[in-house]
Design an enzyme around this catalytic site. Sequence first.
Site, short mmCIF file in Angstrom:
data_model
loop_
_atom_site.label_atom_id
_atom_site.label_comp_id
_atom_site.label_asym_id
_atom_site.label_seq_id
_atom_site.Cartn_x
_atom_site.Cartn_y
_atom_site.Cartn_z
CB CYS A 2 44.56 38.37 44.18
SG CYS A 2 44.38 39.24 42.61
CB CYS A 10 39.79 36.72 36.95
SG CYS A 10 39.44 36.81 38.72
O1 PYC Z 1 43.44 37.28 39.52
O2 PYC Z 1 42.38 36.28 41.15
C1 PYC Z 1 42.59 37.26 40.44
C2 PYC Z 1 41.81 38.49 40.69
C3 PYC Z 1 40.81 38.67 41.59
C4 PYC Z 1 40.37 39.98 41.45
C5 PYC Z 1 41.13 40.58 40.48
N1 PYC Z 1 42.01 39.64 40.01
#
Ligand code: PYC
Length: 310
Positions: free
Chosen positions: A85, A235
Amino acid sequence: MRVIDTHTEGEPTRVILEGGPDLGQGSVAQLAQRLAEQHPDFYTATLLEPRGHDAMVGALLVPNSRSDCCTGVIYFNPVGNLGMCGHATLGTVVALAHLGQLQPGTHRFETPVGVVEVELHDANTASVRNIESYRYRKNVAVEVPDVGNVTGDIAWGGNWFFLVKDSPVPLEFERIDDLTRVALRIKNALKQQGITGQDGAEVDHVELFGPPHRSDTDSRNFVLCPGGAYDRSPCGTGCSAKLACLAEDGLLKPDTTWIQESIINSIYTLSYKTGDKGGVIPTITGSAYVTAITELIFHAKDPYRYGITA
Ligand code: PYC
């Protein structure tokens, strides 16, 4: 359980500092598997209401088995483990710095999918060098009920993503409910039609792209996470998957900057180096802030001790 909460570009992380389950000895991948098998209520109890909410991601600090790392960490959401993550790695390093446990400089974390390197620049800003990321399949068509034919790429960035270049719904903050509904339908259609990542892995994140709103970014995204919440940040693992696709399509050269904007206008600054196995080694830079230091209490008679799940 003692926890410290942060948000990274808007996306929350809860770092479990003390009082988490004893998972014994082994690699972080083995400990993560043990967590899933032996402590299924841990995820909802620590992250969901009444102690949290469904967008929260957890980071359970565990002993590292590799001597080149300063800690092990298992990332998880309310429905289970994550491989890696990005936002939670940035949140964790900022949280540990806040507690005086890490100083600016380079640190390595052992995760279930490999070692990631984090460079803490100052109290709130850090860069993560992620595991090697790659595109598995290009231009995969999926028939989605009530949406139509959707085409996307399947790529790995530490989790599996289905990346749709042109979002079927405009990427407007006001359209989050529609975006969530459509992304969920895409995810369900992939599963029903047997479209998977490598070795049959479920593609449990959906990433929709569109033109940026800000003048200083390259693209805007909306990311649906496995529990049904959307990522407030761009993300980190999803950006890693995106970099792998951009690199393979010849749209971004190594060491060139790509700025990814989220559905709430927050940004990650990204770049990559060529990996050993044909993929890319992404670097994700962003900012995180501590929001709380808390003790979670699980009273034996509390009917919502394991979270509100029904
Ligand atoms: O930042 O990799 C990330 C992530 C995955 C799910 C929520 N954030």
